[in-house]
Design a protein around this motif. Structure first.
Motif, PDB file in Angstrom:
ATOM      1  N   PHE A 337      34.489  34.890  46.026  1.00  0.00           N
ATOM      2  CA  PHE A 337      35.764  34.418  46.576  1.00  0.00           C
ATOM      3  C   PHE A 337      36.526  33.725  45.453  1.00  0.00           C
ATOM      4  CE2 PHE A 337      32.901  34.437  50.297  1.00  0.00           C
ATOM      5  CZ  PHE A 337      33.590  35.398  51.027  1.00  0.00           C
ATOM      6  N   ILE A 338      37.844  33.896  45.449  1.00  0.00           N
ATOM      7  CA  ILE A 338      38.553  33.365  44.279  1.00  0.00           C
ATOM      8  C   ILE A 338      38.724  31.850  44.350  1.00  0.00           C
ATOM      9  CG2 ILE A 338      39.693  35.576  43.798  1.00  0.00           C
ATOM     10  CD1 ILE A 338      42.295  34.216  44.699  1.00  0.00           C
ATOM     11  N   VAL A 339      38.635  31.273  45.549  1.00  0.00           N
ATOM     12  CA  VAL A 339      38.553  29.812  45.667  1.00  0.00           C
ATOM     13  C   VAL A 339      37.486  29.494  46.720  1.00  0.00           C
ATOM     14  CG1 VAL A 339      40.869  29.096  44.921  1.00  0.00           C
ATOM     15  CG2 VAL A 339      40.529  29.836  47.283  1.00  0.00           C
ATOM     16  N   PHE A 350      39.126  38.047  47.041  1.00  0.00           N
ATOM     17  CA  PHE A 350      37.841  38.042  46.331  1.00  0.00           C
ATOM     18  C   PHE A 350      37.817  39.139  45.266  1.00  0.00           C
ATOM     19  CE2 PHE A 350      36.210  41.856  48.505  1.00  0.00           C
ATOM     20  CZ  PHE A 350      37.018  41.893  49.618  1.00  0.00           C
ATOM     21  N   THR A 351      36.851  38.984  44.366  1.00  0.00           N
ATOM     22  CA  THR A 351      36.578  40.060  43.408  1.00  0.00           C
ATOM     23  C   THR A 351      35.123  40.496  43.642  1.00  0.00           C
ATOM     24  OG1 THR A 351      35.831  38.494  41.740  1.00  0.00           O
ATOM     25  CG2 THR A 351      38.155  39.137  41.650  1.00  0.00           C
ATOM     26  N   LEU A 352      34.734  41.596  42.987  1.00  0.00           N
ATOM     27  CA  LEU A 352      33.372  42.101  43.164  1.00  0.00           C
ATOM     28  C   LEU A 352      32.734  42.289  41.797  1.00  0.00           C
ATOM     29  CD1 LEU A 352      34.416  44.657  45.873  1.00  0.00           C
ATOM     30  CD2 LEU A 352      32.696  42.895  46.255  1.00  0.00           C
ATOM     31  N   THR A 353      31.664  41.578  41.541  1.00  0.00           N
ATOM     32  CA  THR A 353      31.007  41.679  40.233  1.00  0.00           C
ATOM     33  C   THR A 353      30.634  43.143  39.948  1.00  0.00           C
ATOM     34  OG1 THR A 353      30.076  39.508  40.615  1.00  0.00           O
ATOM     35  CG2 THR A 353      29.054  40.800  38.849  1.00  0.00           C
ATOM     36  N   TYR A 384      45.691  31.548  35.926  1.00  0.00           N
ATOM     37  CA  TYR A 384      45.089  30.220  36.145  1.00  0.00           C
ATOM     38  C   TYR A 384      43.621  30.355  36.563  1.00  0.00           C
ATOM     39  CZ  TYR A 384      44.824  25.521  38.352  1.00  0.00           C
ATOM     40  OH  TYR A 384      44.486  24.244  38.722  1.00  0.00           O
ATOM     41  N   LEU A 385      43.353  31.375  37.394  1.00  0.00           N
ATOM     42  CA  LEU A 385      41.980  31.586  37.875  1.00  0.00           C
ATOM     43  C   LEU A 385      41.154  32.438  36.908  1.00  0.00           C
ATOM     44  CD1 LEU A 385      42.859  32.349  41.626  1.00  0.00           C
ATOM     45  CD2 LEU A 385      41.831  30.253  40.751  1.00  0.00           C
ATOM     46  N   LYS A 386      41.816  32.847  35.831  1.00  0.00           N
ATOM     47  CA  LYS A 386      41.175  33.678  34.789  1.00  0.00           C
ATOM     48  C   LYS A 386      40.638  34.996  35.355  1.00  0.00           C
ATOM     49  CE  LYS A 386      39.978  29.872  31.683  1.00  0.00           C
ATOM     50  NZ  LYS A 386      40.577  28.763  32.440  1.00  0.00           N
ATOM     51  N   ILE A 387      41.445  35.620  36.177  1.00  0.00           N
ATOM     52  CA  ILE A 387      41.100  36.955  36.678  1.00  0.00           C
ATOM     53  C   ILE A 387      42.337  37.837  36.469  1.00  0.00           C
ATOM     54  CG2 ILE A 387      39.359  36.303  38.393  1.00  0.00           C
ATOM     55  CD1 ILE A 387      41.463  36.249  40.551  1.00  0.00           C
ATOM     56  N   ASP A 388      42.121  39.178  36.418  1.00  0.00           N
ATOM     57  CA  ASP A 388      43.328  39.984  36.241  1.00  0.00           C
ATOM     58  C   ASP A 388      43.833  40.547  37.567  1.00  0.00           C
ATOM     59  OD1 ASP A 388      41.392  41.810  36.611  1.00  0.00           O
ATOM     60  OD2 ASP A 388      41.488  42.708  34.603  1.00  0.00           O
ATOM     61  N   GLY A 389      43.154  40.225  38.619  1.00  0.00           N
ATOM     62  CA  GLY A 389      43.597  40.667  39.942  1.00  0.00           C
ATOM     63  C   GLY A 389      42.469  40.412  40.933  1.00  0.00           C
ATOM     64  N   CYS A 390      42.700  40.744  42.169  1.00  0.00           N
ATOM     65  CA  CYS A 390      41.641  40.566  43.171  1.00  0.00           C
ATOM     66  C   CYS A 390      41.934  41.474  44.371  1.00  0.00           C
ATOM     67  CB  CYS A 390      41.544  39.105  43.610  1.00  0.00           C
ATOM     68  SG  CYS A 390      43.050  38.418  44.297  1.00  0.00           S
ATOM     69  N   LEU A 391      40.995  41.511  45.269  1.00  0.00           N
ATOM     70  CA  LEU A 391      41.189  42.238  46.525  1.00  0.00           C
ATOM     71  C   LEU A 391      41.611  41.233  47.582  1.00  0.00           C
ATOM     72  CD1 LEU A 391      37.943  44.329  46.258  1.00  0.00           C
ATOM     73  CD2 LEU A 391      40.251  45.284  46.268  1.00  0.00           C
TER      74      LEU A 391
END
Ligand code: PMP
Length: 432
Positions: A337-339, A350-353, A384-391
């Protein structure tokens, strides 16, 4: 009285119902459409669709202009919609409700008609890091135009505006504070009351982006005491292309018109210049989205009673779905989960490893499951969350537990298939 029934609620959405119907006819249990992209736009109930058609079929005419009966009828329905919105958000006056194309245009009106005229070099604009681009880019444009500076309010680990930080960000230099009631990615109800109090203490003007809030709970702009509140009809079961700018009369009266043209004037003369119409018309140049406004009234009639119902069964059902989906996702090892923590409304990001967001969204689509992947018009938040995107799964109370179960099963199978494929190709590489 409990006025919300999940089953009856679902039946009111023709797009969803037609899919349900085709399953019954085929004696099939597998859902053929699972719409989990409600934060992007909600589906429309029958009464909204019918109302738009009814207007075009029965009393299509331009508003405010002609002396004929058809126009009077259209004008009456158009202005009645404005009163409904006034009641829906608890505005003091109907003159404080301006029609726009949507939240994006509403913010641009405030920025170009007010902020541009009062900001001077060195003034500050405070916005939250989790804002939608619609509440960032207009401020960047005006900062460029005026020499003002943007200050960014951070979020907590659970995704709320960090009120402990606002004292460090909001100061005597702050002229505008603009933030979302709920972020379209984080799904948290921000403590905007505290932000508004702080903004007021330094004399800053507050602009609240309520786009993701208005479909989930009752908002009262007078209790909030914000200066501006914006939202779009299409995220609350209404049509696209219509939105609201609520503004306190004292601001709207002092503001320059956003666009010039018909309808927003009182008099026009080559020798005497132009005088502007009174509120709210001063900000509504040209023929408005009449059908959209009239159908929007139906979505307010549809949603309003659900939000004000004392049993809150609409809100509780949504929360039940969110908790259920969140807990099911939490059991999947690859989900991040992103937070932290369960969201306050039906928005779960969320993202998926080990898996690409886009690939997963595309695979889910082959099972008829519509979810969103990408930066969600919140690129600064992604950075800010250091991700390039999420679902993002975004639920509405016409969704069901069965749909969530099916989604989770499909997601698990996709993850398994992708993992097998990945390890097969690694074995192949090793052999070669
Ligand atoms: N703010 C937020 C929080 C949103 O979610 C959106 C739409 N995704 C907007 C603003 C912009 O809304 P619209 O595109 O309807 O103008």
């Amino acid at each position: 009285m409990n006025i919300f029934s999940p089953h009856l609620f679902r039946q009111q959405f023709p797009l969803i119902e037609s899919h349900d119907q085709s399953l019954i006819e085929k004696d099939d249990l597998m859902p053929s459409l699972i719409y989990f992209d409600n934060a992007a736009t909600t589906q429309k109930p029958r009464q909204v669709i019918d109302c738009q058609q009814h207007y075009y079929r029965n009393f299509n005419a331009n508003v405010h202009r002609a002396s004929h009966q058809l126009s009077s009828k259209a004008t009456f329905a158009f202005e009645k919609a404005r009163s409904l919105v006034q009641g829906f958000i608890g505005a003091k006056s109907v003159k404080e409700v301006i029609w726009t194309k949507g939240a994006t245009e509403s913010i641009n009106v405030v920025v170009q008609s007010l902020a541009r005229n009062i900001l001077i070099p060195g003034d500050e604009i405070a916005i939250c890091v989790s804002e939608h681009h619609a509440n960032i880019v207009p401020w960047q444009i005006v900062a460029e135009q005026t020499g003002a500076v943007i200050k960014v309010i951070p979020i907590t680990e659970s995704g709320y505006i960090d009120v402990d930080e606002i004292d460090n960000i909001i100061s005597d230099k702050t002229k505008f504070v603009a933030c979302a009631h709920i972020s379209n990615v984080l799904g948290r109800i921000n403590p905007i009351e505290q932000v508004i109090v702080k903004a007021k203490s330094v004399g800053a003007i507050t602009v609240i982006d309520g786009t993701q809030a208005v479909a989930h709970f009752s908002v009262n702009v007078q209790s909030l005491d914000c200066d501006f509140y914006v939202f779009s009809a299409h995220k609350m079961y209404g049509p696209t292309g219509i939105g609201v700018l609520y503004g306190k009369k004292k601001h709207l009266e002092s503001m320059a018109p956003y666009q010039g043209g018909g309808e927003m004037i009182k008099t026009v003369s080559f020798t005497q210049g132009t005088t502007f119409n009174s509120l709210p018309f001063k900000f509504e140049a040209g023929t408005p989205n009449i059908a959209g406004v009239i159908a929007f009234a139906e979505s307010i009639k549809f949603l309003g009673p659900l939000l004000t119902d004392v049993s809150n069964s609409y809100g509780l059902f949504e929360q039940k779905l969110v908790n259920y989906c969140y807990q099911a996702l939490d059991k999947i090892a690859q989900v991040n989960f992103i937070v932290e923590g369960t969201p306050d409304i039906g928005v779960i990001a969320f993202t998926l490893t080990g898996h690409h967001n886009h690939d997963i969204a595309m695979s889910l689509d082959t099972h008829g499951i519509a979810i969103r992947s990408g930066h969600h018009c919140a690129m600064p938040l992604m950075a800010y969350l250091k991700i390039d995107g999420c679902l993002r799964v975004s639920l509405a109370p016409y969704n069901t537990v069965t749909e969530i179960d099916y989604f989770i099963d499909c997601l698990k199978n996709i993850l398994l298939e992708e993992t097998i494929e990945q390890s097969n190709s690694r074995v192949k590489e090793d052999v070669l």
